[in-house]
Write an enzyme that holds these catalytic residues in place. Structure first.
Site, mmCIF file in Angstrom:
data_model
loop_
_atom_site.group_PDB
_atom_site.id
_atom_site.type_symbol
_atom_site.label_atom_id
_atom_site.label_comp_id
_atom_site.label_asym_id
_atom_site.label_seq_id
_atom_site.Cartn_x
_atom_site.Cartn_y
_atom_site.Cartn_z
ATOM 1 N N LYS A 1 -55.013 53.708 29.280
ATOM 2 C CA LYS A 1 -54.321 52.584 28.642
ATOM 3 C C LYS A 1 -54.293 51.368 29.564
ATOM 4 O O LYS A 1 -54.053 51.496 30.763
ATOM 5 C CB LYS A 1 -52.894 53.031 28.284
ATOM 6 N N SER B 1 -46.968 52.331 21.457
ATOM 7 C CA SER B 1 -47.837 51.262 21.912
ATOM 8 C C SER B 1 -49.179 51.748 22.443
ATOM 9 O O SER B 1 -50.091 50.948 22.679
ATOM 10 C CB SER B 1 -47.147 50.453 23.014
ATOM 11 N N SER C 1 -44.084 55.795 22.645
ATOM 12 C CA SER C 1 -45.408 55.194 22.732
ATOM 13 C C SER C 1 -46.540 56.166 23.024
ATOM 14 O O SER C 1 -47.703 55.806 22.908
ATOM 15 C CB SER C 1 -45.417 54.076 23.789
#
Length: 483
Positions: A75, A155, A179
């Site tokens: 990420k 997220s 997330s």
């Protein structure tokens, strides 16, 4: 090839059935051919992916770690020297990163091939209260890999979509509240949120040190165990990890060996009013399956403190974020012209046509006026969270002699809507997020093709127990699906 697990690919590499460069080329080709018109999950490719793959092939040995040569995506709120770290924001695109985050260094030590960085909900979904999950000013809109009209949730949107699309064997996400587990659940994946303090947060753009962590997003429970083993451990720059150094279980993969839930005592929370009829109708199936597999399932009553939990969580996050972000800039990005949240907020206003084109920055507004971590209001919020944690421990786990609790992970995915924002369909990530405890989501069914997950939560530092239960449930689901 897209069905490879870490173990199956590791075996194929060692048997000479395929090479690391061939595997890397296969995944890069898939990304280049399918990502732009598909999930739009990968933000940046490692510019040295082929050189890294060739080096890993040359050093491959039978006794090498299982992750040796395995393509992993990370990420893009995690520091990588060669690919930077943007949090999805154009504000950080040109700001250099001086070194890999410890979590990336640990992956390199295990021989993982970091193939690239994934898109995310900008600033990890903590920029605006009316955000659109998966959208960032730098990467655009990530879409659900199962149906590009659906939201990927956030997220860690890109990490989930990339694994589901077959762009890597596994990915790393981060979570403050939901997330990891939410996008994993919406893509039918395993998402493991570790205990806060098991995994270093140094070099990860923060939200709240009380809740932030990183963790694996994978196709199988065993793959999550392998990655969690690899990234766990102490970091002198993250003091919370030092307190756990002597209690961390090793070789978590060994916990993924039970195909029976016989005698396990599990508490369950029914879906509340936030969930739609799909989850209310589907979730009883989880309890039935657990009982058929031999578990004792005890219905739990909601705790009184849940009514005010979100207010305390918001106080903690909005108070910690400005301080945590300033410390991140000082310690990790000293050349950044942006030094504070106020600087980022001003940058966004100055570049509103690009940055604020889809949604605003109301969370940033609130953080800039939030009480500091030295105030009585913040201290009272922390005390309330401590009381909630104690209440969970005593009124749920100790009272009923439970090993874990299970509850719905998510409602079905909603349509992406840039005009109205996300249409949240339910979730229970807050139980583990606010307490700091570990949780894992396991898919169990679908609603009109949209995956639904069961969220298992265990007390502090009980990832081994959690993985054992999740693997047994996963095994039972697969067995019943086959018959």
């Amino acid at each position: 090839m897209t069905n490879w697990t870490i173990e199956s690919l590791a075996a194929a590499l060692r048997a000479g059935e395929v090479t690391v460069p061939e595997v890397a080329q296969y995944y890069v080709d898939r990304i280049m051919a399918e990502d732009a018109e598909g999930p739009n999950a990968v933000l940046t490719l490692n510019p040295f992916w082929m050189e890294d793959a060739q080096r890993l092939q040359a050093t491959l040995q039978n006794e090498a770690p299982l992750l040796h040569g395995i393509p992993i995506l990370v990420k893009d709120n995690i520091d990588t020297y060669t690919m930077g770290n943007s949090a999805g924001s154009v504000a950080l695109k040109q700001v250099p990163v001086e070194s890999d985050a410890p979590i990336v260094h640990r992956l390199h030590e295990q021989g993982a091939l970091i193939l690239g960085k994934t898109n995310l909900s900008e600033w990890a979904n903590f920029r605006c209260m009316a955000s659109v999950s998966g959208w960032s000013s730098l990467g655009g809109q990530t879409r659900n890999a199962l149906n590009t009209r659906w939201s990927p949730s956030g997220s860690s949107s890109g990490s989930a979509a990339a694994v589901a699309a077959g762009f890597a064997v596994a990915a790393i996400g981060t979570e403050t509240d939901g997330s990891i587990v939410s996008p994993s659940a919406h893509h039918g994946l395993i998402g493991l949120k570790p205990q806060v303090g098991r995994v270093s947060r140094t070099g990860i753009i923060p939200i709240a040190w009380s809740q932030d962590t990183a963790g694996p997003m994978t196709r199988t429970v065993r793959d999550s165990a392998i990655i969690l083993d690899a990234i766990s451990g102490p970091d002198p720059d993250d003091p919370v990890t030092l307190s756990a150094e002597n209690i961390l279980e090793k070789n978590l993969l060994n916990e993924c060996n039970a195909s029976s839930l016989s005698g396990r005592r599990l508490g369950f929370l029914k879906p509340d009013e936030q969930f739609g009829t799909e989850v209310h109708e589907a979730f009883p199936r989880v309890i039935e399956q657990l009982r058929q597999a031999g578990a004792e399932c005890i219905e739990l009553s909601p705790l009184p403190s849940l009514a005010t939990l979100q207010d305390h969580e918001i106080t903690i996050m909005t108070s910690e974020f400005p301080e945590a972000l300033a410390n991140y800039f000082i310690n990790r990005r000293p050349e950044s012209p942006l030094k504070t949240l106020a600087d980022v907020h001003r940058f966004n206003l100055d570049h509103a046509d690009t940055v604020l084109s889809v949604f605003g920055q109301t969370w940033f507004d609130r953080c800039l006026s939030a009480p500091s971590t030295q105030t009585q209001m913040y201290a009272e919020a922390l005390a309330s969270i401590d009381a909630f944690r104690q209440e969970m421990s005593e009124d749920w786990f100790l009272k009923h002699n439970l090993e874990a609790i299970v509850t719905p992970s998510n409602g079905p995915a909603w349509l992406i809507d840039h005009q109205h924002g996300d249409r949240y369909t339910g979730g229970n990530s807050h139980l583990a997020a606010v307490s700091g405890w570990p949780s894992i989501t396991v898919p169990y069914t679908e609603s009109d093709g949209r995956p639904l997950g069961a969220l298992f939560v265990a007390p502090a530092w009980q990832e081994a127990r959690l993985l054992n239960i999740a693997f047994a449930f996963e095994t039972y689901i697969q067995r019943t699906d086959e018959t």
